[in-house]
Design a protein around this motif. Structure first.
Motif, PDB file in Angstrom:
ATOM      1  N   UNK A  47       0.698  -1.084  -0.006  1.00 28.21           N
ATOM      2  CA  UNK A  47      -0.007   0.059  -0.011  1.00 28.21           C
ATOM      3  C   UNK A  47       0.798   1.262   0.298  1.00 28.21           C
ATOM      4  N   UNK A  48       2.193   1.069   0.563  1.00 25.03           N
ATOM      5  CA  UNK A  48       3.060   2.070   0.440  1.00 25.03           C
ATOM      6  C   UNK A  48       3.499   2.317  -0.851  1.00 25.03           C
ATOM      7  N   UNK A  49       3.721   1.424  -1.784  1.00 19.44           N
ATOM      8  CA  UNK A  49       4.119   1.427  -3.011  1.00 19.44           C
ATOM      9  C   UNK A  49       3.038   2.063  -4.070  1.00 19.44           C
ATOM     10  N   UNK A  50       1.622   2.170  -3.457  1.00 17.98           N
ATOM     11  CA  UNK A  50       0.679   2.724  -4.338  1.00 17.98           C
ATOM     12  C   UNK A  50       0.433   3.996  -3.773  1.00 17.98           C
ATOM     13  N   UNK A  51       0.796   4.256  -2.577  1.00 19.04           N
ATOM     14  CA  UNK A  51       0.830   5.876  -2.336  1.00 19.04           C
ATOM     15  C   UNK A  51       1.940   6.668  -2.558  1.00 19.04           C
ATOM     16  N   UNK A  52       2.925   5.850  -2.818  1.00 15.11           N
ATOM     17  CA  UNK A  52       4.243   6.847  -3.336  1.00 15.11           C
ATOM     18  C   UNK A  52       3.914   7.303  -4.802  1.00 15.11           C
ATOM     19  N   UNK A  53       3.174   6.392  -5.529  1.00 12.42           N
ATOM     20  CA  UNK A  53       2.900   6.822  -6.869  1.00 12.42           C
ATOM     21  C   UNK A  53       1.564   7.915  -7.208  1.00 12.42           C
ATOM     22  N   UNK A  54       0.916   8.187  -5.908  1.00  7.87           N
ATOM     23  CA  UNK A  54      -0.276   9.065  -6.156  1.00  7.87           C
ATOM     24  C   UNK A  54       0.013  10.536  -6.764  1.00  7.87           C
ATOM     25  N   UNK A  55       1.222  11.014  -6.345  1.00  6.12           N
ATOM     26  CA  UNK A  55       1.605  12.235  -7.048  1.00  6.12           C
ATOM     27  C   UNK A  55       1.755  12.217  -8.553  1.00  6.12           C
ATOM     28  N   UNK A  56       1.846  11.277  -8.974  1.00  4.40           N
ATOM     29  CA  UNK A  56       1.762  10.908 -10.610  1.00  4.40           C
ATOM     30  C   UNK A  56       0.516  10.915 -11.231  1.00  4.40           C
ATOM     31  N   UNK A  57      -0.479  10.945 -10.571  1.00  5.14           N
ATOM     32  CA  UNK A  57      -1.806  10.538 -10.654  1.00  5.14           C
ATOM     33  C   UNK A  57      -2.594  11.977 -10.806  1.00  5.14           C
ATOM     34  N   UNK A  58      -3.111  12.563 -11.875  1.00  5.45           N
ATOM     35  CA  UNK A  58      -3.908  13.532 -11.853  1.00  5.45           C
ATOM     36  C   UNK A  58      -5.483  13.362 -12.037  1.00  5.45           C
ATOM     37  N   UNK A  59      -5.635  12.064 -11.641  1.00  4.01           N
ATOM     38  CA  UNK A  59      -6.958  11.577 -11.649  1.00  4.01           C
ATOM     39  C   UNK A  59      -7.167  11.127 -10.075  1.00  4.01           C
ATOM     40  N   UNK A  60      -8.369  10.874  -9.816  1.00  2.00           N
ATOM     41  CA  UNK A  60      -8.774  10.313  -8.301  1.00  2.00           C
ATOM     42  C   UNK A  60      -9.278   8.854  -8.453  1.00  2.00           C
ATOM     43  N   UNK A  61      -9.232   8.247  -7.032  1.00  2.00           N
ATOM     44  CA  UNK A  61      -9.536   6.856  -7.013  1.00  2.00           C
ATOM     45  C   UNK A  61     -10.765   6.769  -6.021  1.00  2.00           C
ATOM     46  N   UNK A  62     -11.574   5.835  -6.492  1.00  6.40           N
ATOM     47  CA  UNK A  62     -12.783   5.685  -5.642  1.00  6.40           C
ATOM     48  C   UNK A  62     -12.942   4.011  -5.271  1.00  6.40           C
ATOM     49  N   UNK A  63     -13.266   3.791  -4.016  1.00  8.02           N
ATOM     50  CA  UNK A  63     -13.661   2.620  -3.619  1.00  8.02           C
ATOM     51  C   UNK A  63     -14.535   2.749  -2.399  1.00  8.02           C
ATOM     52  N   UNK A  64     -15.793   2.064  -2.474  1.00  7.57           N
ATOM     53  CA  UNK A  64     -16.574   2.238  -1.540  1.00  7.57           C
ATOM     54  C   UNK A  64     -16.557   1.103  -0.239  1.00  7.57           C
ATOM     55  N   UNK A  65     -16.036  -0.015  -0.967  1.00  6.63           N
ATOM     56  CA  UNK A  65     -15.901  -1.023   0.115  1.00  6.63           C
ATOM     57  C   UNK A  65     -14.589  -1.285   0.807  1.00  6.63           C
ATOM     58  N   UNK A  66     -13.674  -0.624   0.459  1.00  9.07           N
ATOM     59  CA  UNK A  66     -12.243  -0.585   1.087  1.00  9.07           C
ATOM     60  C   UNK A  66     -12.429   0.432   2.137  1.00  9.07           C
ATOM     61  N   UNK A  67     -11.895   0.082   3.165  1.00  9.55           N
ATOM     62  CA  UNK A  67     -11.738   1.040   4.049  1.00  9.55           C
ATOM     63  C   UNK A  67     -10.316   1.356   4.588  1.00  9.55           C
ATOM     64  N   UNK A  68      -9.725   2.456   4.257  1.00  5.32           N
ATOM     65  CA  UNK A  68      -8.412   2.989   4.143  1.00  5.32           C
ATOM     66  C   UNK A  68      -7.977   3.542   5.522  1.00  5.32           C
ATOM     67  N   UNK A  69      -9.039   3.673   6.369  1.00  7.45           N
ATOM     68  CA  UNK A  69      -8.721   4.508   7.654  1.00  7.45           C
ATOM     69  C   UNK A  69      -7.448   4.400   8.305  1.00  7.45           C
ATOM     70  N   UNK A  70      -7.275   3.400   8.426  1.00  9.79           N
ATOM     71  CA  UNK A  70      -5.817   2.985   9.404  1.00  9.79           C
ATOM     72  C   UNK A  70      -4.483   2.670   8.439  1.00  9.79           C
ATOM     73  N   UNK A  71      -4.630   3.353   7.086  1.00 10.26           N
ATOM     74  CA  UNK A  71      -3.513   2.923   6.321  1.00 10.26           C
ATOM     75  C   UNK A  71      -3.227   4.440   5.535  1.00 10.26           C
ATOM     76  N   UNK A  72      -1.924   4.419   4.905  1.00  5.52           N
ATOM     77  CA  UNK A  72      -1.365   5.873   4.491  1.00  5.52           C
ATOM     78  C   UNK A  72      -2.446   6.340   3.420  1.00  5.52           C
ATOM     79  N   UNK A  73      -3.119   5.532   2.887  1.00  2.00           N
ATOM     80  CA  UNK A  73      -4.103   5.974   1.525  1.00  2.00           C
ATOM     81  C   UNK A  73      -5.439   6.628   2.230  1.00  2.00           C
ATOM     82  N   UNK A  74      -5.545   6.745   3.852  1.00  2.27           N
ATOM     83  CA  UNK A  74      -6.701   7.483   4.200  1.00  2.27           C
ATOM     84  C   UNK A  74      -6.636   8.928   3.579  1.00  2.27           C
TER      85      UNK A  74
END
Lengths: 249, 306
Positions: free
Chosen positions: B128-155
């Motif tokens: 999940x850290x590898x995904x988070x690290x790439x977020x600055x390269x994405x000018x689009x957003x991500x949606x997920x209704x059934x994953x709860x990222x509250x206790x992760x870097x993706x929060x």
């Protein structure tokens, strides 16, 4: 304020006139991306340096194959399968030993996991990506003697050259097990045996269910492809041999 | 509940029908068709940036990000009210991912102006850290209704849904992810919590239709099209049947090459389109929604042409 009134009036008029919209027609299809569509030049130019860097690496010569090796060059064992099982066991042994103090007894992989042959001549990084495109990772499962017997029976029934190391199997003419030895010794009841394999197989891939509930499981965080690349770098010429580890009498 | 009439047209030869569809558009919709939304979608591209080689046994000379970019901009020129979506598993499958960790995948998708994506199981392959690290390269957003990222870097970086307004049409899009346990190493997804996708979709469609008053509700799903050997496992077909108010389910995960979208009936007996375009960027899915005044739709019914 004055300037707002016409705007507001316009807005109200527009909203009142607006009918509620609903979907009247839906059309759905797929569009094939083929060479009849020209490449976007800006995108192509952007990819180019990334591609060049990878290609440079992919072409790096790591070792040498003395002959063509493929997964049908033997009946129950193959040159490429023996190579795979041997290097997975060899490369994993120090990692596993350091973590657990134990040695690896057996390596088991699957015949279907060998995705390309190795051609005679120079071996490159690309070779490793061709043979092992998947990201399968190495795990070591400690099995009961009962499950090791299940493993041997699975191999006998499969009649396929699933790669093995540390284990020698002789089958009777009717594919029943004549002899199965781990490191040259018969399988002892009550003992456990460590089997290095892929996470894919350990999770039930190819119906190798005897791997699913091990006594202990160690995830090495080591991809099979990386083990292959590391191994290639250490040998000048790779072995390409059938050594009778899995035969039918 | 208003009972609408749906006219579903199936074509045997897609290519032949495209022409026919074009003709019918000319002949009877000029006077009535008011608004037009185009949805383009990909799934399971798996880092396939370059086209397959000329001697590839199954897909020679197919796919390729630069060609996809050409197609997308051509369609956008024809209809500016276009959304480009991805249903997950952007990562993993070629050395581009092994070398750059998804950087190029996200950058190219940004250049193509992807509007939204959901998260596939392989998008956790560098953790999940590898995904988070790439977020600055994405000018689009991500949606997920059934994953709860509250206790992760993706929060806070992944929302349950996003609403777009195109030509006054309100489009609500929510995401769904596949069960991670047993599929992805726990050390990769860490404290990401998976919830039942069907249950969460039922709630999402209610929120988007009733509270947010969306004209179109789209689900970007990575739960898989259908599991024949395990028919109880949550899938897009089950999702379509057990929910309401969803117009379109864009799927992924099972690498299902649907020759054309599937039409399912939802819990209210209304038609839902389910589409998935295989993998590796070999195909782009295209769904066109044409709108009309509600009274005309009630009078004339809705037609679905696949």
């Amino acid at each position: 304020m004055k300037r707002f009134i016409p705007l507001l009036a316009l807005f109200l008029a527009f909203s009142c006139a607006k009918e509620k919209q609903d979907v009247s027609r839906i059309e759905g299809k797929r569009i094939n991306i083929t060479d009849s569509i020209a490449a976007n030049e800006e995108i192509e130019a952007y990819i180019q340096p990334f591609r060049e860097r990878i290609q440079e690496d992919m072409q790096k010569v790591l070792s040498y194959a003395p002959k063509d090796m493929h997964k049908r060059d033997g009946e129950l064992e193959t040159t490429i399968g023996n190579l795979m099982a041997d290097f997975v066991k060899l490369q994993s042994e120090p990692v596993y030993k350091k973590r657990t103090g134990k040695s690896i007894d057996i390596c088991l992989l699957n015949h279907g996991g060998i995705r390309a042959p190795i051609a005679k001549g120079p071996i490159t990084t690309q070779t490793a990506f061709n043979v092992m495109p998947f990201e399968n990772s190495i795990v070591v499962a400690e099995l009961t003697a009962e499950n090791v017997h299940a493993l041997v029976n699975y191999l006998a029934e499969a009649k396929r050259a699933h790669p093995i190391a540390g284990l020698t199997i002789k089958l009777n003419n009717d594919f029943t097990v004549h002899e199965a030895l781990v490191n040259g010794k018969p399988i002892e009841d009550g003992k456990t045996y460590t089997v290095v394999t892929s996470d894919y197989l350990q999770h039930g891939g190819d119906r190798m269910y005897f791997l699913q509930d091990p006594v202990t499981l160690e995830v090495l965080d080591y991809k099979i492809r990386n083990a292959m690349i590391d191994y290639f770098k250490t040998v000048d010429t790779i072995p390409a041999k059938l050594d009778g580890r899995f035969v039918k009498l | 509940m208003m009972k609408r009439r749906d006219f579903i047209q199936h074509s045997l030869a897609t290519s032949a029908f495209v022409t026919l569809g074009g003709l019918s558009l000319q002949s009877f919709t000029v006077s009535s068709a008011k608004k037009h939304i185009t949805i383009l979608h990909t799934n399971d591209v798996h880092s396939h940036i370059d086209p397959f080689g000329a001697n590839h046994p199954r897909n020679p000379n197919q796919g390729g990000a630069a060609r996809r970019a050409t197609l997308v901009s051509k369609i956008r020129k024809e209809n500016p009210n276009t959304l480009l979506l991805d249903a997950g598993d952007i990562f993993q499958g070629t050395p581009y991912f092994n070398y750059y960790g998804g950087e190029l995948e996200f950058k190219l998708m940004s250049m193509m102006k992807y509007d939204l994506a959901t998260i596939g199981n392989h998008d956790f392959d560098n953790g999940i850290d590898g995904l988070y690290k790439q977020l600055p390269n994405a000018n689009f957003e991500f949606v997920s209704a059934n994953y709860d990222f509250k206790n992760t870097v993706m929060d806070t970086h992944v929302k349950p849904y996003k609403i777009f307004v195109k030509d006054g049409i309100k489009i609500g899009i929510f995401g769904l992810g596949v069960k991670l346990e047993g599929l992805v190493d726990k050390r990769m997804y860490k404290e990401t919590v998976y919830h039942d996708p069907i249950e969460f979709a039922q709630d999402m469609s209610r929120v988007l239709k009733e509270e947010e008053k969306c004209d179109l509700v789209i689900c970007l799903s990575h739960i898989g099209y259908n599991y024949k050997k395990n028919p109880e496992r949550p899938s897009d077909l089950i999702l379509a049947r057990k929910t309401k108010n969803i117009d379109l389910i864009i799927g992924g995960h099972t690498h299902t090459f649907l020759p054309k979208p599937t039409i399912e009936k939802n819990i209210d007996g209304e038609s839902v389109l389910v589409n998935q375009v295989g993998a590796y960027g070999i195909y782009v899915g295209r769904i066109d929604f044409y709108f009309d005044d509600e009274k005309n739709v009630i009078a004339n019914g809705k037609s679905i042409i696949v």
